[in-house]
Motif scaffolding. Structure first.
Motif: not given
Ligand code: ADP
Ligand code: ADP
Ligand code: ZN
Length: 217
Positions: A13, A31-32, A35-36, A53, A57, A59, A64, A85, A88, A92, A127, A160, A171
């Motif tokens: 994605k 959104t990932g 958030l990071r 995270m 799990e 958030v 969000m 992202g 989810r 949402q 990754r 990550r 996940r």
């Protein structure tokens, strides 16, 4: 362009959203990534999200939804957006519909990227992301020219914390339980386009553009 990319962790994605937004001048809402950044900056949101995270799990929906509502209303999303992202969960997804409606907008389509689980684990384990510009690499499939260094900005590449085998399994379970039901949700609304996410990155980009073109025709 108002596109939503749906798929399990590691489906590609982020990789595909990056290319789509660069080509079409749309804004990437990942959104990932947001958030990071919040975790790194130790903002109140980041402090709430960090432990969640790390465990793989989700958030809480309310946080969000507020975050995305604010993001989509910014000026740079006027020319379109690619969501990566989010949503989810069904909550949402329903909230997104409301946010867009209030803005007089709606999704062009939802592209669901299918990748078998074995390939997902391989992609996530390898990754690497750039600390400078966020561009994505893979240790084996898309290595940078110089080990550990970003081709685009010379930034440092990192792995990550949630891309370790135990967290990957968690996940994937969360995805199956909470996010996979969105496929049917969008099918019911006539918005769903399904594509095969295995193959060359450019080929998958073409599949997404084709799906988006069909949706607008
Ligand atoms: P991936 O690229 O592997 O799909 P993301 O970068 O999108 O993962 O998300 C990383 C983590 O951030 C998730 O595991 C989750 O904890 C949190 N997160 C991201 N987006 C959402 C969301 N829409 N709802 C809840 N949690 C989210
Ligand atoms: P997501 O955002 O869905 O979690 P990413 O775009 O971060 O997925 O991709 C996960 C990993 O897989 C990254 O290391 C990326 O370089 C790699 N990747 C992305 N697309 C492909 C592909 N088509 N073939 C092989 N590896 C890929
Ligand atoms: Zn970089």
């Amino acid at each position: 362009m108002r596109v939503l990319l749906l798929g399990p962790p590691g489906a590609g994605k982020g990789t595909q959203a990056d290319r789509l937004t660069a080509a079409f001048g749309a804004c990437q809402v990942s959104t990932g990534d947001i958030l990071r950044k919040a975790v790194e900056d130790k903002t109140p949101l980041g402090q709430k999200a960090a432990a969640i995270m790390a465990k793989g799990e989700l958030v809480p929906d309310a946080l969000m939804i507020d975050l995305v509502a604010e993001r989509l209303r910014r000026e740079d999303c006027r020319r379109g957006f690619v969501l990566d992202g989010f949503p989810r969960t069904l909550e949402q997804a329903q909230a997104l519909e409301g946010i867009l409606k209030a803005m007089g907008s709606e999704l062009d389509c939802v592209v669901s990227i299918r990748v078998p689980e074995a390939a997902i684990v391989e992609r996530l384990e390898g990754r690497r992301s750039c600390r400078g510009c966020g561009v994505l690499y893979h240790r084996v499939f898309h290595p940078p020219a110089r080990d550990g260094v970003c081709d685009r900005c010379q930034g440092t590449l990192y792995q990550r914390e949630d891309d370790r085998v135990e967290t990957i399994r968690a996940r994937l379970r969360v995805y199956e339980e909470r996010t996979a039901p969105l496929i049917q949700y969008y099918r019911d609304r006539g918005l769903l386009k399904e594509i095969d996410g295995v193959g060359d990155v450019d080929e998958i980009q073409s599949r997404i553009r084709r799906a988006w073109g069909e949706a607008r025709a």
